[in-house]
Design a protein around this motif. Structure first.
Motif, PDB file in Angstrom:
ATOM      1  N   ARG A  41       0.655  -1.170  -0.148  1.00 59.11           N
ATOM      2  CA  ARG A  41      -0.163  -0.001  -0.296  1.00 59.11           C
ATOM      3  C   ARG A  41       0.815   1.382   0.216  1.00 59.11           C
ATOM      4  O   ARG A  41       1.845   1.575   0.737  1.00 59.11           O
ATOM      5  CB  ARG A  41      -0.939  -0.324   0.698  1.00 59.11           C
ATOM      6  N   THR A  42       0.364   2.079  -0.889  1.00 55.28           N
ATOM      7  CA  THR A  42       1.809   3.506  -0.837  1.00 55.28           C
ATOM      8  C   THR A  42       0.238   4.685  -1.222  1.00 55.28           C
ATOM      9  O   THR A  42      -0.867   4.567  -2.158  1.00 55.28           O
ATOM     10  CB  THR A  42       2.510   3.424  -2.276  1.00 55.28           C
ATOM     11  N   PRO A  43       0.451   6.347  -0.924  1.00 53.72           N
ATOM     12  CA  PRO A  43       0.117   6.773  -1.386  1.00 53.72           C
ATOM     13  C   PRO A  43      -0.187   7.462  -2.814  1.00 53.72           C
ATOM     14  O   PRO A  43      -0.768   8.428  -2.684  1.00 53.72           O
ATOM     15  CB  PRO A  43       0.479   8.179   0.192  1.00 53.72           C
ATOM     16  N   GLY A  44       0.564   6.669  -3.411  1.00 49.28           N
ATOM     17  CA  GLY A  44       0.646   7.043  -5.062  1.00 49.28           C
ATOM     18  C   GLY A  44       1.347   7.597  -5.462  1.00 49.28           C
ATOM     19  O   GLY A  44       3.096   7.927  -4.215  1.00 49.28           O
ATOM     20  N   SER A  45       1.831   8.102  -6.593  1.00 48.72           N
ATOM     21  CA  SER A  45       2.789   8.596  -7.366  1.00 48.72           C
ATOM     22  C   SER A  45       2.344   9.099  -8.083  1.00 48.72           C
ATOM     23  O   SER A  45       1.251   9.401  -8.875  1.00 48.72           O
ATOM     24  CB  SER A  45       3.408   6.813  -7.715  1.00 48.72           C
ATOM     25  N   VAL A  46       4.037  10.227  -8.972  1.00 45.43           N
ATOM     26  CA  VAL A  46       3.550  10.780  -9.895  1.00 45.43           C
ATOM     27  C   VAL A  46       4.514  10.556 -10.658  1.00 45.43           C
ATOM     28  O   VAL A  46       5.950  10.121 -10.796  1.00 45.43           O
ATOM     29  CB  VAL A  46       3.849  12.321  -9.489  1.00 45.43           C
ATOM     30  N   MET A  47       4.268  11.010 -12.484  1.00 47.19           N
ATOM     31  CA  MET A  47       5.428  10.888 -13.478  1.00 47.19           C
ATOM     32  C   MET A  47       4.771  11.685 -14.105  1.00 47.19           C
ATOM     33  O   MET A  47       4.358  12.388 -14.367  1.00 47.19           O
ATOM     34  CB  MET A  47       5.003   9.629 -14.377  1.00 47.19           C
ATOM     35  N   ILE A  48       5.931  12.624 -14.754  1.00 43.62           N
ATOM     36  CA  ILE A  48       5.737  13.579 -16.020  1.00 43.62           C
ATOM     37  C   ILE A  48       6.887  13.784 -16.547  1.00 43.62           C
ATOM     38  O   ILE A  48       7.969  13.263 -17.027  1.00 43.62           O
ATOM     39  CB  ILE A  48       6.325  14.803 -14.813  1.00 43.62           C
ATOM     40  N   ILE A  49       5.941  13.856 -17.972  1.00 43.94           N
ATOM     41  CA  ILE A  49       7.032  14.043 -19.553  1.00 43.94           C
ATOM     42  C   ILE A  49       7.320  15.017 -19.534  1.00 43.94           C
ATOM     43  O   ILE A  49       5.795  16.095 -19.831  1.00 43.94           O
ATOM     44  CB  ILE A  49       5.942  13.488 -20.189  1.00 43.94           C
ATOM     45  N   PRO A  50       8.607  15.741 -19.249  1.00 43.86           N
ATOM     46  CA  PRO A  50       8.386  17.175 -19.474  1.00 43.86           C
ATOM     47  C   PRO A  50       8.366  17.580 -20.795  1.00 43.86           C
ATOM     48  O   PRO A  50       9.565  16.520 -21.738  1.00 43.86           O
ATOM     49  CB  PRO A  50       9.661  17.804 -18.822  1.00 43.86           C
ATOM     50  N   HIS A  51       8.283  18.239 -21.038  1.00 42.30           N
ATOM     51  CA  HIS A  51       8.075  18.957 -23.145  1.00 42.30           C
ATOM     52  C   HIS A  51       8.345  19.966 -23.361  1.00 42.30           C
ATOM     53  O   HIS A  51       7.867  20.709 -23.380  1.00 42.30           O
ATOM     54  CB  HIS A  51       6.412  18.214 -23.963  1.00 42.30           C
ATOM     55  N   ARG A  52       9.544  19.915 -24.175  1.00 41.84           N
ATOM     56  CA  ARG A  52      10.338  21.837 -24.225  1.00 41.84           C
ATOM     57  C   ARG A  52       9.211  21.825 -25.370  1.00 41.84           C
ATOM     58  O   ARG A  52       8.308  20.937 -26.343  1.00 41.84           O
ATOM     59  CB  ARG A  52      11.378  21.641 -24.503  1.00 41.84           C
ATOM     60  N   ARG A 122      -0.183   9.244 -10.878  1.00 39.98           N
ATOM     61  CA  ARG A 122      -1.078   9.975 -11.756  1.00 39.98           C
ATOM     62  C   ARG A 122       0.023  10.840 -12.763  1.00 39.98           C
ATOM     63  O   ARG A 122       1.469  10.704 -12.442  1.00 39.98           O
ATOM     64  CB  ARG A 122      -1.492  11.070 -11.107  1.00 39.98           C
ATOM     65  N   CYS A 123       0.227  10.938 -13.915  1.00 41.93           N
ATOM     66  CA  CYS A 123       0.738  11.600 -14.849  1.00 41.93           C
ATOM     67  C   CYS A 123       0.624  13.063 -15.329  1.00 41.93           C
ATOM     68  O   CYS A 123      -0.973  13.140 -15.458  1.00 41.93           O
ATOM     69  CB  CYS A 123       0.820  10.216 -16.148  1.00 41.93           C
ATOM     70  N   PHE A 124       1.596  13.226 -15.229  1.00 43.41           N
ATOM     71  CA  PHE A 124       1.505  14.688 -15.776  1.00 43.41           C
ATOM     72  C   PHE A 124       1.814  15.023 -17.025  1.00 43.41           C
ATOM     73  O   PHE A 124       3.590  14.653 -17.109  1.00 43.41           O
ATOM     74  CB  PHE A 124       1.454  15.401 -14.307  1.00 43.41           C
ATOM     75  N   LEU A 125       1.894  15.795 -17.580  1.00 45.61           N
ATOM     76  CA  LEU A 125       2.315  16.561 -19.536  1.00 45.61           C
ATOM     77  C   LEU A 125       2.857  18.443 -18.837  1.00 45.61           C
ATOM     78  O   LEU A 125       1.837  18.578 -17.833  1.00 45.61           O
ATOM     79  CB  LEU A 125       1.264  16.775 -19.958  1.00 45.61           C
ATOM     80  N   ALA A 126       3.879  18.273 -18.513  1.00 42.18           N
ATOM     81  CA  ALA A 126       4.257  19.640 -18.266  1.00 42.18           C
ATOM     82  C   ALA A 126       5.271  20.325 -19.327  1.00 42.18           C
ATOM     83  O   ALA A 126       6.281  19.741 -20.244  1.00 42.18           O
ATOM     84  CB  ALA A 126       5.513  19.410 -17.196  1.00 42.18           C
ATOM     85  N   THR A 127       4.481  21.865 -19.251  1.00 45.91           N
ATOM     86  CA  THR A 127       4.873  22.596 -20.298  1.00 45.91           C
ATOM     87  C   THR A 127       5.527  24.313 -19.816  1.00 45.91           C
ATOM     88  O   THR A 127       4.836  24.679 -18.597  1.00 45.91           O
ATOM     89  CB  THR A 127       3.961  22.298 -21.693  1.00 45.91           C
ATOM     90  N   ASP A 128       6.087  24.475 -21.261  1.00 47.08           N
ATOM     91  CA  ASP A 128       6.238  25.686 -20.217  1.00 47.08           C
ATOM     92  C   ASP A 128       7.586  25.728 -19.689  1.00 47.08           C
ATOM     93  O   ASP A 128       7.078  26.110 -18.349  1.00 47.08           O
ATOM     94  CB  ASP A 128       5.331  26.961 -19.912  1.00 47.08           C
ATOM     95  N   LEU A 129       8.860  25.266 -19.183  1.00 40.74           N
ATOM     96  CA  LEU A 129       9.339  24.672 -19.325  1.00 40.74           C
ATOM     97  C   LEU A 129      10.636  25.252 -18.512  1.00 40.74           C
ATOM     98  O   LEU A 129      11.173  26.310 -19.560  1.00 40.74           O
ATOM     99  CB  LEU A 129      10.037  23.714 -19.372  1.00 40.74           C
TER     100      LEU A 129
END
Length: 183
Positions: A41-52, A122-129
């Motif tokens: 059991r975990t509190p969860g995780s995050v993954m980020i796809i940084p898009h330049r 939870r997966c995120f797309l990160a932009t405006d880096l």
């Protein structure tokens, strides 16, 4: 068809550490048999796809102890107890890639190993880096990789990118990009 559910009779924490709980549930199966189910059991995780802005992506290469080999991955990490999901994503992007993001888009949620853990990533797309000082944990070391979509597909085809969570995140990203392109 509705699949029959198991009944939880008892739940026990077998071991606790700073990152997860090792659990054992006593269960009754639909056929009436009893059994134990062990899981993490975990509190969860995050993954980020940084898009330049130049249409390339930021990945990290790091050593993975359990497989004793380097792994190419998108920045990711566990969510701490009582930590906001976006706060966790921003912290991992900063720690691992030395980046901040001006825009965030949630791509989706997946379970990395649903027979062993209740974790949701939870997966995120990160932009405006923007670049900032990286701040890795004491046990972490990262090499930053900049790749375009074709190069990432090649890395997957050649087995260079083999991390399951990164493969799942890339699948969420490409499905959304394809759907937006076709709309």
């Amino acid at each position: 068809m509705t699949l029959r559910r198991w009944t939880k009779l008892r739940e026990e924490t077998v071991h606790r550490n700073p990152w997860w709980l090792y659990m054992r549930d006593r269960v009754r199966h639909p056929a009436g048999t009893l059994g134990d189910y062990h899981y993490v059991r975990t509190p969860g995780s995050v993954m980020i796809i940084p898009h330049r802005d130049d249409d390339r992506f930021v990945l990290v290469r790091q050593y993975r102890y359990l497989n004793d080999r380097d792994s190419v991955e998108f920045p990711a990490g566990g969510i701490k107890l009582d930590q906001d999901v976006r706060e966790a994503a921003a912290a991992e992007l900063r720690e691992e890639a030395g980046l901040t993001a001006g825009r965030w888009q949630e791509l989706g949620i997946f379970n990395p190993f649903n027979g062993v853990t209740d974790e949701l990533c939870r997966c995120f797309l990160a932009t405006d880096l923007s670049e900032c000082a990286a701040d890795p944990d004491q046990t972490e070391e990262f090499e930053i990789l900049i790749r375009d979509a074709n190069q990432i597909r090649g890395m997957i085809a050649e087995g260079e990118l083999w991390d399951g969570m990164s493969l799942a995140a890339w699948s969420l990203y490409t499905a959304r990009a394809d759907a937006e392109r076709d709309a």
